[in-house]
Design an enzyme around this catalytic site. Structure first.
Site, PDB file in Angstrom:
ATOM      1  N   GLY A  14       0.868  -1.058   0.146  1.00  0.00           N
ATOM      2  CA  GLY A  14      -0.038  -0.083  -0.075  1.00  0.00           C
ATOM      3  C   GLY A  14       1.039   1.415   0.032  1.00  0.00           C
ATOM      4  O   GLY A  14       0.458   2.181  -0.556  1.00  0.00           O
ATOM      5  N   VAL A  16       3.709   2.639  -1.406  1.00  0.00           N
ATOM      6  CA  VAL A  16       3.959   2.923  -2.837  1.00  0.00           C
ATOM      7  C   VAL A  16       2.902   3.279  -3.708  1.00  0.00           C
ATOM      8  O   VAL A  16       2.630   4.151  -4.429  1.00  0.00           O
ATOM      9  CB  VAL A  16       5.070   2.195  -3.549  1.00  0.00           C
ATOM     10  CG1 VAL A  16       5.520   2.585  -4.840  1.00  0.00           C
ATOM     11  CG2 VAL A  16       6.255   2.212  -2.512  1.00  0.00           C
ATOM     12  N   GLY A  17       1.906   2.205  -3.697  1.00  0.00           N
ATOM     13  CA  GLY A  17       0.773   2.273  -4.468  1.00  0.00           C
ATOM     14  C   GLY A  17      -0.238   3.440  -4.149  1.00  0.00           C
ATOM     15  O   GLY A  17      -0.630   4.190  -5.126  1.00  0.00           O
ATOM     16  N   SER A 108      13.365  -4.554  -5.656  1.00  0.00           N
ATOM     17  CA  SER A 108      13.906  -4.039  -4.544  1.00  0.00           C
ATOM     18  C   SER A 108      15.424  -3.894  -4.359  1.00  0.00           C
ATOM     19  O   SER A 108      16.168  -4.569  -4.941  1.00  0.00           O
ATOM     20  CB  SER A 108      13.426  -4.720  -3.125  1.00  0.00           C
ATOM     21  OG  SER A 108      14.390  -4.844  -1.938  1.00  0.00           O
ATOM     22  N   SER A 109      16.077  -3.011  -3.742  1.00  0.00           N
ATOM     23  CA  SER A 109      17.522  -2.870  -3.512  1.00  0.00           C
ATOM     24  C   SER A 109      18.054  -4.190  -3.116  1.00  0.00           C
ATOM     25  O   SER A 109      19.321  -4.205  -3.023  1.00  0.00           O
ATOM     26  CB  SER A 109      17.956  -1.394  -2.951  1.00  0.00           C
ATOM     27  OG  SER A 109      17.480  -1.458  -1.702  1.00  0.00           O
ATOM     28  N   CYS A 110      17.276  -4.962  -2.204  1.00  0.00           N
ATOM     29  CA  CYS A 110      17.963  -6.168  -1.635  1.00  0.00           C
ATOM     30  C   CYS A 110      18.321  -7.319  -2.598  1.00  0.00           C
ATOM     31  O   CYS A 110      18.773  -8.338  -2.213  1.00  0.00           O
ATOM     32  CB  CYS A 110      17.175  -6.684  -0.582  1.00  0.00           C
ATOM     33  SG  CYS A 110      15.548  -7.189  -1.057  1.00  0.00           S
ATOM     34  N   TYR A 137      12.957 -13.042   0.405  1.00  0.00           N
ATOM     35  CA  TYR A 137      12.141 -12.014  -0.421  1.00  0.00           C
ATOM     36  C   TYR A 137      13.165 -11.478  -1.368  1.00  0.00           C
ATOM     37  O   TYR A 137      12.360 -11.362  -2.544  1.00  0.00           O
ATOM     38  CB  TYR A 137      11.976 -10.768   0.961  1.00  0.00           C
ATOM     39  CG  TYR A 137      11.134  -9.594   0.353  1.00  0.00           C
ATOM     40  CD1 TYR A 137       9.988  -9.416  -0.035  1.00  0.00           C
ATOM     41  CD2 TYR A 137      12.258  -8.348   0.115  1.00  0.00           C
ATOM     42  CE1 TYR A 137       9.572  -8.307  -0.615  1.00  0.00           C
ATOM     43  CE2 TYR A 137      11.846  -7.226  -0.591  1.00  0.00           C
ATOM     44  CZ  TYR A 137      10.490  -7.248  -0.896  1.00  0.00           C
ATOM     45  OH  TYR A 137       9.822  -5.956  -1.246  1.00  0.00           O
ATOM     46  N   LYS A 141      11.684 -11.049  -5.527  1.00  0.00           N
ATOM     47  CA  LYS A 141      11.897  -9.876  -6.295  1.00  0.00           C
ATOM     48  C   LYS A 141      12.649 -10.003  -7.300  1.00  0.00           C
ATOM     49  O   LYS A 141      12.257  -9.326  -8.581  1.00  0.00           O
ATOM     50  CB  LYS A 141      12.443  -8.807  -5.199  1.00  0.00           C
ATOM     51  CG  LYS A 141      11.504  -8.530  -4.268  1.00  0.00           C
ATOM     52  CD  LYS A 141       9.876  -8.245  -4.596  1.00  0.00           C
ATOM     53  CE  LYS A 141       9.889  -6.756  -4.884  1.00  0.00           C
ATOM     54  NZ  LYS A 141       8.371  -6.448  -5.104  1.00  0.00           N
ATOM     55  N   ASN A 166      15.368   2.283  -0.481  1.00  0.00           N
ATOM     56  CA  ASN A 166      14.384   2.096   0.389  1.00  0.00           C
ATOM     57  C   ASN A 166      13.245   3.131   0.540  1.00  0.00           C
ATOM     58  O   ASN A 166      13.796   4.301   0.860  1.00  0.00           O
ATOM     59  CB  ASN A 166      15.198   2.017   2.053  1.00  0.00           C
ATOM     60  CG  ASN A 166      16.228   0.859   2.054  1.00  0.00           C
ATOM     61  OD1 ASN A 166      16.591   0.220   1.107  1.00  0.00           O
ATOM     62  ND2 ASN A 166      16.188   0.572   3.202  1.00  0.00           N
ATOM     63  N   HIS A 180       9.717  -1.156   8.491  1.00  0.00           N
ATOM     64  CA  HIS A 180      11.113  -0.869   8.179  1.00  0.00           C
ATOM     65  C   HIS A 180      11.902   0.136   8.931  1.00  0.00           C
ATOM     66  O   HIS A 180      11.272   0.750  10.012  1.00  0.00           O
ATOM     67  CB  HIS A 180      11.314  -0.385   6.533  1.00  0.00           C
ATOM     68  CG  HIS A 180      10.988  -1.419   5.732  1.00  0.00           C
ATOM     69  ND1 HIS A 180      11.925  -2.389   5.097  1.00  0.00           N
ATOM     70  CD2 HIS A 180       9.897  -1.521   4.572  1.00  0.00           C
ATOM     71  CE1 HIS A 180      11.187  -3.094   4.426  1.00  0.00           C
ATOM     72  NE2 HIS A 180      10.272  -2.688   3.951  1.00  0.00           N
ATOM     73  N   ASP A 270      22.850  -6.419  11.363  1.00  0.00           N
ATOM     74  CA  ASP A 270      22.786  -5.187  10.626  1.00  0.00           C
ATOM     75  C   ASP A 270      22.281  -5.257   9.291  1.00  0.00           C
ATOM     76  O   ASP A 270      21.929  -4.140   8.494  1.00  0.00           O
ATOM     77  CB  ASP A 270      24.492  -4.908  10.464  1.00  0.00           C
ATOM     78  CG  ASP A 270      24.708  -3.995  11.681  1.00  0.00           C
ATOM     79  OD1 ASP A 270      24.065  -3.240  12.359  1.00  0.00           O
ATOM     80  OD2 ASP A 270      25.989  -3.884  11.960  1.00  0.00           O
TER      81      ASP A 270
END
Length: 321
Positions: A14, A16-17, A108-110, A137, A141, A166, A180, A270
């Protein structure tokens, strides 16, 4: 994008949407389908296909399924991987079946390797092991990204992909269990301030560096890409600078006006040591973020206060880094 065309923002989480919906309507797009009301369960293929049959969207923003911080990824790796795989497969296939003109998929940057060189370039994808705390996850992605590329090659679809930094902003999750980092810090410091607590615990050493993007800036970048990009390679969506978790915690403390101490719990993980995107391609196309980090934090905190402690704190969402 045609201003009169029907647009579907496929987003389970939700944050970003909602921002994309706001920016689309602000730009004059009149036929934006609701994110929640009447929207299908994106993990159910039949529901998704029926929705496409009924509404015939011409443009799709595929944000994806559930997300979460380190704690959520540790507790629910199967849920996060399964739901995102299902959402990606169902929405992408329905978009093909119903001849969607263009689809933008957000990864995602991950998805970058844990020890990726900085800033992270798209050619670094799959060159090393992923961060173990969010591997499930990240794999889902990453699969969505490659699925869009495969559809382009086999079916000649106009499906494009992007990798955002992020994200945070109004509508974020402020749960202490699965949000987050920024959502969690705002919630913790606000409650500590309200209760007169002398210190707030922050997961990890505070040393990892993260790039953050305000949700409405990200929405603007997504609309920009839909109008100006149609390549197969992913595009990084970042602001061009990063902050340590300690720096972000200090910035949140300033916005919340919390006078207590921050204690960093080094017994907690971390995550990736650094995540700064190389967004030079986006900048060369002419896009720049418009919101400073402190202004974005202020707006986000104001939204949190407007919702009240229950709506702002317990809404399903995600955080601890």
């Amino acid at each position: 994008m045609n201003k009169n065309a029907t647009i579907f923002v496929a987003d389970t989480d939700g944050l970003v949407g909602r921002a994309i919906q706001v920016e689309l309507k602000r730009a004059g797009y009149e036929h934006v389908l609701p994110v929640s009301q009447g929207a299908p369960n994106l993990t159910e293929g039949a529901e998704v296909d029926d929705y496409f049959t009924q509404h015939r969207p011409r443009y799709v923003f595929l944000i994806g399924g559930k997300t979460g911080g380190i704690k959520a990824n540790q507790n629910y790796p199967a849920d996060l991987m399964r739901d995102n795989l299902l959402v990606n497969c169902h929405v992408i296939e329905s978009a093909r079946r119903h001849d969607v003109e263009k689809l933008l998929y957000l990864a995602s940057s991950c998805v970058y390797p844990k020890f990726s060189d900085q800033p992270m370039k798209v050619e670094y994808l799959t060159t090393g092991r992923l961060e173990p705390t969010n591997e499930s996850y990240a794999l889902a992605k990453l699969a969505g990204l490659f699925l869009c590329q495969a559809y382009r090659r086999q079916f000649e679809t106009h499906f494009i992909t992007a990798i955002p930094a992020n994200v945070f902003g109004p509508g974020d999750n402020f749960s202490l269990e699965d949000s987050h980092v920024i959502g969690a810090l705002i919630r913790k410091m606000h409650e500590a301030k309200t209760l007169g607590q002398p210190c707030v615990e922050v997961w990890g050493s505070g040393l990892p560096r993260r790039e953050f993007i305000f949700s409405h800036d990200l929405a603007d970048a997504c609309m920009f890409l839909m109008d100006r990009y149609d390549g197969e390679e992913p595009i990084n969506l970042g602001v061009g600078c990063d902050w340590s978790i300690r720096e972000i915690a200090d910035a949140v403390r300033e916005v919340v006006q919390y006078a207590g101490e921050l204690k960093f719990d080094r017994s907690k993980p971390d995550g990736m040591p650094a995540k700064l995107l190389d967004s030079s391609c986006l900048k060369q196309m002419g896009w720049r973020s418009q919101t400073s980090i402190r202004e974005a934090l202020r707006v986000t905190y104001e939204w949190f206060l407007e919702q009240g402690s229950v709506a702002g704190g317990e809404r399903h969402g995600r955080a601890l880094i």
